[in-house]
Write a protein that holds these residues in place. Sequence first.
Motif, PDB file in Angstrom:
ATOM      1  N   PRO A 218      -5.549   5.450  -3.755  1.00  0.00           N
ATOM      2  CA  PRO A 218      -5.305   4.117  -3.190  1.00  0.00           C
ATOM      3  C   PRO A 218      -4.488   3.224  -4.124  1.00  0.00           C
ATOM      4  O   PRO A 218      -5.008   2.314  -4.751  1.00  0.00           O
ATOM      5  CB  PRO A 218      -6.710   3.564  -2.959  1.00  0.00           C
ATOM      6  N   ASP A 219      -3.181   3.501  -4.191  1.00  0.00           N
ATOM      7  CA  ASP A 219      -2.263   2.701  -4.997  1.00  0.00           C
ATOM      8  C   ASP A 219      -1.843   1.497  -4.155  1.00  0.00           C
ATOM      9  O   ASP A 219      -0.955   1.574  -3.316  1.00  0.00           O
ATOM     10  CB  ASP A 219      -1.061   3.570  -5.388  1.00  0.00           C
ATOM     11  N   VAL A 220      -2.540   0.389  -4.364  1.00  0.00           N
ATOM     12  CA  VAL A 220      -2.278  -0.839  -3.605  1.00  0.00           C
ATOM     13  C   VAL A 220      -1.853  -1.909  -4.602  1.00  0.00           C
ATOM     14  O   VAL A 220      -2.584  -2.216  -5.543  1.00  0.00           O
ATOM     15  CB  VAL A 220      -3.559  -1.297  -2.860  1.00  0.00           C
TER      16      VAL A 220
ATOM     17  N   VAL B   3       0.865  -1.178   0.000  1.00  0.00           N
ATOM     18  CA  VAL B   3       0.000   0.000   0.000  1.00  0.00           C
ATOM     19  C   VAL B   3       0.907   1.235   0.000  1.00  0.00           C
ATOM     20  O   VAL B   3       1.668   1.439   0.941  1.00  0.00           O
ATOM     21  CB  VAL B   3      -0.891   0.010   1.264  1.00  0.00           C
ATOM     22  N   HIS B   4       0.845   2.015  -1.057  1.00  0.00           N
ATOM     23  CA  HIS B   4       1.733   3.185  -1.133  1.00  0.00           C
ATOM     24  C   HIS B   4       1.263   4.299  -0.208  1.00  0.00           C
ATOM     25  O   HIS B   4       0.088   4.370   0.150  1.00  0.00           O
ATOM     26  CB  HIS B   4       1.831   3.676  -2.579  1.00  0.00           C
ATOM     27  N   PHE B   5       2.220   5.160   0.189  1.00  0.00           N
ATOM     28  CA  PHE B   5       1.885   6.299   1.047  1.00  0.00           C
ATOM     29  C   PHE B   5       0.825   7.150   0.364  1.00  0.00           C
ATOM     30  O   PHE B   5       0.665   7.107  -0.842  1.00  0.00           O
ATOM     31  CB  PHE B   5       3.138   7.151   1.312  1.00  0.00           C
TER      32      PHE B   5
ATOM     33  N   ASP C 223       3.322   7.847 -11.491  1.00  0.00           N
ATOM     34  CA  ASP C 223       2.496   6.977 -10.643  1.00  0.00           C
ATOM     35  C   ASP C 223       2.214   5.670 -11.362  1.00  0.00           C
ATOM     36  O   ASP C 223       2.808   5.393 -12.399  1.00  0.00           O
ATOM     37  CB  ASP C 223       1.211   7.685 -10.157  1.00  0.00           C
ATOM     38  N   GLY C 224       1.335   4.842 -10.782  1.00  0.00           N
ATOM     39  CA  GLY C 224       1.062   3.533 -11.380  1.00  0.00           C
ATOM     40  C   GLY C 224       2.304   2.645 -11.300  1.00  0.00           C
ATOM     41  O   GLY C 224       3.128   2.820 -10.407  1.00  0.00           O
ATOM     42  N   PRO C 225       2.440   1.730 -12.261  1.00  0.00           N
ATOM     43  CA  PRO C 225       3.534   0.749 -12.195  1.00  0.00           C
ATOM     44  C   PRO C 225       4.927   1.375 -12.254  1.00  0.00           C
ATOM     45  O   PRO C 225       5.908   0.744 -11.882  1.00  0.00           O
ATOM     46  CB  PRO C 225       3.313  -0.127 -13.439  1.00  0.00           C
TER      47      PRO C 225
END
Length: 321
Positions: free
Chosen positions: A151-153, A143-145, A274-276
């Motif tokens: 919600p980048d999980v 789970v990213h900060f 962001d993302g991958p």
Amino acid sequence: MSDGSPVVLLETAVTTRGLPREGWSWQGRDVITDLEPDWNLQGPVNLELARSMSRCVRREGAIPATVAIMDGRWRIGLEPDELEQLAQDETAGKASITSIAAALHSGSSAGTTVSGALIAAGLMKRVTGRAPSVLATGGIGGVHFDWSRQPDVSADLKVMASTPVVVVSAGVKSIVDVVATREWLETLGIPVMGLGTTAFPCFIAGVDERAPGVLKVDSESEAADIARLHWETVDPSGGLLLGVPLPECSVLEASIVQEANDRAESSANEAGVDGPDRTPHLLSHMAEETDGRSLIANIQLLLANAKVASRLARSLPPQPS
Ligand code: PSU
Ligand code: MN
């Protein structure tokens, strides 16, 4: 697979997007060659690491099943020349559960994340009638900060929850919110064991005492017993995590990791990554910020995890279902 030999799945996103494609140019050359005498310091770090992990697995009496997408096809058990091709292919990205079909469709090559490599376990089962039960990686995604805003999980968590494989890692990458990730593992019903520790391992930062604890096991065979009980009586299709803390002497001080993390986060935010792409950006920034110390620690834990995973695989060989 067919004769039930111990097999360890290895992911390759760490090869294509997790480590530098250059030779060793930081401090600590001696540490690296102490860790792995066969490491070629002139060779690309990502390729040397992939080769070393395979050697570690074989030395411990198991068989490495390195997973990747090569030219639009699943490859499980890369040949040495394929590994070299993948490591040197600058167009090779990282493929997870959400992007593998697209990579197959477009004919491209990609390293598979933990979630991608876990999916290979299901394919192997369909093809050979047996499924491998162990995967080795450095640190799982999490789970990213700033998760309340975005919600980048990592899909690693979701796929681990639905794949009966023990993932051996130094816990979770320290570039993510370790406490939040530990909580998600609980919610998803993924038992978390710690080899020789009750504290949750967190990659190059050692263990995180703030996170809820883990079930301490004293050996790989104890971890194997628990996995077997979980599969036989609790959840035949769920995964487990075996956390292996990085030895104290190589752990980076929490304040250094924290500061380097903060700067890496700001740089990712400024660049709009962001993302991958976020994990690779954060990892390479951390290496710069710590003068390569984060890299040495990362390599050390990847090799250590390969060894633990191999010993675990010997207690948990692929079984016919
Ligand atoms: N840990 C590392 N380096 C890496 C990764 C983990 O030390 O490159 C990779 C793993 O392949 C993991 C992936 O599965 O990052 C998670 O990416 P994401 O957060 O985008 O799901
Ligand atoms: Mn993500």
